[in-house]
Design a protein around this motif. Sequence first.
Motif, PDB file in Angstrom:
ATOM      1  N   UNK B 191       2.461   7.002   4.698  1.00  0.00           N
ATOM      2  CA  UNK B 191       3.166   7.961   5.558  1.00  0.00           C
ATOM      3  C   UNK B 191       2.773   7.820   7.028  1.00  0.00           C
ATOM      4  N   UNK B 192       1.568   7.334   7.288  1.00  0.00           N
ATOM      5  CA  UNK B 192       1.094   7.256   8.678  1.00  0.00           C
ATOM      6  C   UNK B 192       1.659   6.055   9.430  1.00  0.00           C
ATOM      7  N   UNK B 193       2.325   5.180   8.728  1.00  0.00           N
ATOM      8  CA  UNK B 193       2.941   4.007   9.376  1.00  0.00           C
ATOM      9  C   UNK B 193       4.461   4.198   9.342  1.00  0.00           C
ATOM     10  N   UNK B 194       5.066   4.310  10.503  1.00  0.00           N
ATOM     11  CA  UNK B 194       6.458   4.741  10.605  1.00  0.00           C
ATOM     12  C   UNK B 194       7.411   3.893   9.749  1.00  0.00           C
ATOM     13  N   UNK B 195       7.334   2.592   9.896  1.00  0.00           N
ATOM     14  CA  UNK B 195       8.286   1.729   9.185  1.00  0.00           C
ATOM     15  C   UNK B 195       7.949   1.634   7.694  1.00  0.00           C
ATOM     16  N   UNK B 196       6.653   1.590   7.398  1.00  0.00           N
ATOM     17  CA  UNK B 196       6.237   1.576   5.991  1.00  0.00           C
ATOM     18  C   UNK B 196       6.678   2.876   5.317  1.00  0.00           C
ATOM     19  N   UNK B 197       6.551   3.988   6.033  1.00  0.00           N
ATOM     20  CA  UNK B 197       6.948   5.300   5.478  1.00  0.00           C
ATOM     21  C   UNK B 197       8.445   5.312   5.138  1.00  0.00           C
ATOM     22  N   UNK B 198       9.255   4.817   6.066  1.00  0.00           N
ATOM     23  CA  UNK B 198      10.703   4.753   5.836  1.00  0.00           C
ATOM     24  C   UNK B 198      11.016   3.878   4.619  1.00  0.00           C
ATOM     25  N   UNK B 199      10.381   2.723   4.573  1.00  0.00           N
ATOM     26  CA  UNK B 199      10.570   1.777   3.459  1.00  0.00           C
ATOM     27  C   UNK B 199      10.145   2.402   2.132  1.00  0.00           C
ATOM     28  N   UNK B 200       8.973   3.017   2.120  1.00  0.00           N
ATOM     29  CA  UNK B 200       8.469   3.596   0.867  1.00  0.00           C
ATOM     30  C   UNK B 200       9.382   4.719   0.382  1.00  0.00           C
ATOM     31  N   UNK B 201       9.836   5.558   1.311  1.00  0.00           N
ATOM     32  CA  UNK B 201      10.771   6.625   0.949  1.00  0.00           C
ATOM     33  C   UNK B 201      12.024   6.028   0.320  1.00  0.00           C
ATOM     34  N   UNK B 202      12.509   4.951   0.912  1.00  0.00           N
ATOM     35  CA  UNK B 202      13.768   4.368   0.427  1.00  0.00           C
ATOM     36  C   UNK B 202      13.594   3.696  -0.941  1.00  0.00           C
ATOM     37  N   UNK B 203      12.509   2.948  -1.123  1.00  0.00           N
ATOM     38  CA  UNK B 203      12.394   2.219  -2.400  1.00  0.00           C
ATOM     39  C   UNK B 203      11.909   3.118  -3.529  1.00  0.00           C
ATOM     40  N   UNK B 204      11.101   4.119  -3.219  1.00  0.00           N
ATOM     41  CA  UNK B 204      10.527   4.936  -4.297  1.00  0.00           C
ATOM     42  C   UNK B 204      11.503   6.000  -4.797  1.00  0.00           C
ATOM     43  N   UNK B 205      12.621   6.200  -4.092  1.00  0.00           N
ATOM     44  CA  UNK B 205      13.610   7.185  -4.551  1.00  0.00           C
ATOM     45  C   UNK B 205      14.800   6.515  -5.233  1.00  0.00           C
ATOM     46  N   UNK B 206      14.711   5.228  -5.461  1.00  0.00           N
ATOM     47  CA  UNK B 206      15.791   4.562  -6.208  1.00  0.00           C
ATOM     48  C   UNK B 206      15.839   5.115  -7.634  1.00  0.00           C
ATOM     49  N   UNK B 207      17.054   5.198  -8.167  1.00  0.00           N
ATOM     50  CA  UNK B 207      17.228   5.768  -9.497  1.00  0.00           C
ATOM     51  C   UNK B 207      16.420   4.996 -10.547  1.00  0.00           C
ATOM     52  N   UNK B 208      16.418   3.682 -10.421  1.00  0.00           N
ATOM     53  CA  UNK B 208      15.689   2.846 -11.392  1.00  0.00           C
ATOM     54  C   UNK B 208      14.212   3.240 -11.423  1.00  0.00           C
ATOM     55  N   UNK B 209      13.625   3.423 -10.251  1.00  0.00           N
ATOM     56  CA  UNK B 209      12.189   3.740 -10.212  1.00  0.00           C
ATOM     57  C   UNK B 209      11.910   5.158 -10.699  1.00  0.00           C
ATOM     58  N   UNK B 210      12.817   6.091 -10.372  1.00  0.00           N
ATOM     59  CA  UNK B 210      12.636   7.464 -10.881  1.00  0.00           C
ATOM     60  C   UNK B 210      12.609   7.480 -12.409  1.00  0.00           C
ATOM     61  N   UNK B 211      13.456   6.645 -13.003  1.00  0.00           N
ATOM     62  CA  UNK B 211      13.463   6.576 -14.477  1.00  0.00           C
ATOM     63  C   UNK B 211      12.127   6.045 -15.015  1.00  0.00           C
ATOM     64  N   UNK B 212      11.546   5.080 -14.310  1.00  0.00           N
ATOM     65  CA  UNK B 212      10.249   4.551 -14.750  1.00  0.00           C
ATOM     66  C   UNK B 212       9.177   5.632 -14.641  1.00  0.00           C
ATOM     67  N   UNK B 213       9.194   6.370 -13.525  1.00  0.00           N
ATOM     68  CA  UNK B 213       8.194   7.428 -13.336  1.00  0.00           C
ATOM     69  C   UNK B 213       8.340   8.488 -14.433  1.00  0.00           C
ATOM     70  N   UNK B 214       9.579   8.783 -14.815  1.00  0.00           N
ATOM     71  CA  UNK B 214       9.780   9.721 -15.924  1.00  0.00           C
ATOM     72  C   UNK B 214       9.130   9.198 -17.206  1.00  0.00           C
ATOM     73  N   UNK B 215       9.157   7.895 -17.388  1.00  0.00           N
ATOM     74  CA  UNK B 215       8.555   7.318 -18.602  1.00  0.00           C
ATOM     75  C   UNK B 215       7.032   7.384 -18.569  1.00  0.00           C
TER      76      UNK B 215
END
Lengths: 221, 221
Positions: B191-215
């Motif tokens: 979160x403290x790195x502006x571009x990394x924060x944007x990237x992490x927000x974008x990739x970690x909220x993908x539907x595919x990854x949310x399904x994995x986290x649910x598992x």
Amino acid sequence: MGSVTVYGPPISTAVSRVLACLLEKDVDFKLVNVDMAKGQHKSPDYLKLQPFGQVPAFQDEHATLFESRAICRYICDKYADRGNKNLLGRNGAGPAERAQVEQWLEAESQSFNPPSSALVFQLAFAPRMGLPQDPAAVELNQAKLAKVLDVYERRLGESRFLARDEFSLADLAHLPNAHYICSAGKDDMFASRKNVARWWEEISTRLSWKKVVDMYSAPPA
Amino acid sequence: MGSVTVYGPPISTAVSRVLACLLEKDVDFKLVNVDMAKGQHKSPDYLKLQPFGQVPAFQDEHATLFESRAICRYICDKYADRGNKNLLGRNGAGPAERAQVEQWLEAESQSFNPPSSALVFQLAFAPRMGLPQDPAAVELNQAKLAKVLDVYERRLGESRFLARDEFSLADLAHLPNAHYICSAGKDDMFASRKNVARWWEEISTRLSWKKVVDMYSAPPA
């Protein structure tokens, strides 16, 4: 052709992995030294090629790349019809054959490389840099590497090379670290395992690899 | 289709890397648990699938594979026309585009994974296993990871994702380790790195990854 440039000292294990691949593929290249003792790998110009400040970097007319194993894959894909055509599995054989190579290339990267790189540093590079050797690190990593070589011993009892019955990028990727470990007096780790010994003898005497070893002692101008 | 089997517990970072890839590719699969607490990963039957006794292992009608990143490449190559078609670069775009993905996938494997895996063990798995945390190991690996994320911050200032302006296997491969580090209270590293924060927000909220986290919390029966 002729526009391929590799940046880095040939004595680097990662650089020599790329050189071995280029020689297997019969792709001409220019080698540009990066003087790491002078910190050239951390210079602003070099960081444009390799943002982590590591070697090698690679350039041809279509790509600027870093990471030795990614560069090797690219060389195999780009120059599919030159030199050794089967380093990623036979052209046209399909994804399952390439995947056999990929899984053993990943085994090299994930299982063989960490302990063998640590040993290469302790046995070969620390002495050259005037640094003291850490006997505990040697012992620990030798034990880790022994377990990996035990798996290889079983695998190489059922297959002539790691991925297939033919030499591949998976075998090639092992050459630099294994070379330094054997040259530093730990060749018994390979020689004491029958199938590993046969495999090492076969891959380390390939003409491509002999040319790389020659470059260790006499890098091109 | 339907004959794809993944062996291993979904809470394993390497297993969940493969699951994320299968979900991106819209490939149906069966998940077979491997009870590592009971040592099932070292059983003779399992060692036939995965000779190092690690997870995951993968099977379809054409291949039996190990090593998560090799399995992901195979899924992308084999199921090129299903789901997300651009995880290894666009189909038909040629070797240079695939190589851009490969170099950042190797950066994940060689630079991001070693310190982040050590942190995941210290922060997430050691507590679950009743093992004491090693504060020196946390500090050392956090410092190593910070240097890697500094390189990512610069890269993500010039590119929406690591390899290209499109999500790729290189981004996907980071999800499991980054998830555990953020969940264990070290999200400030991202979160403290502006571009990394944007990237992490974008990739970690993908539907595919949310399904994995649910598992992670409710693995399939």
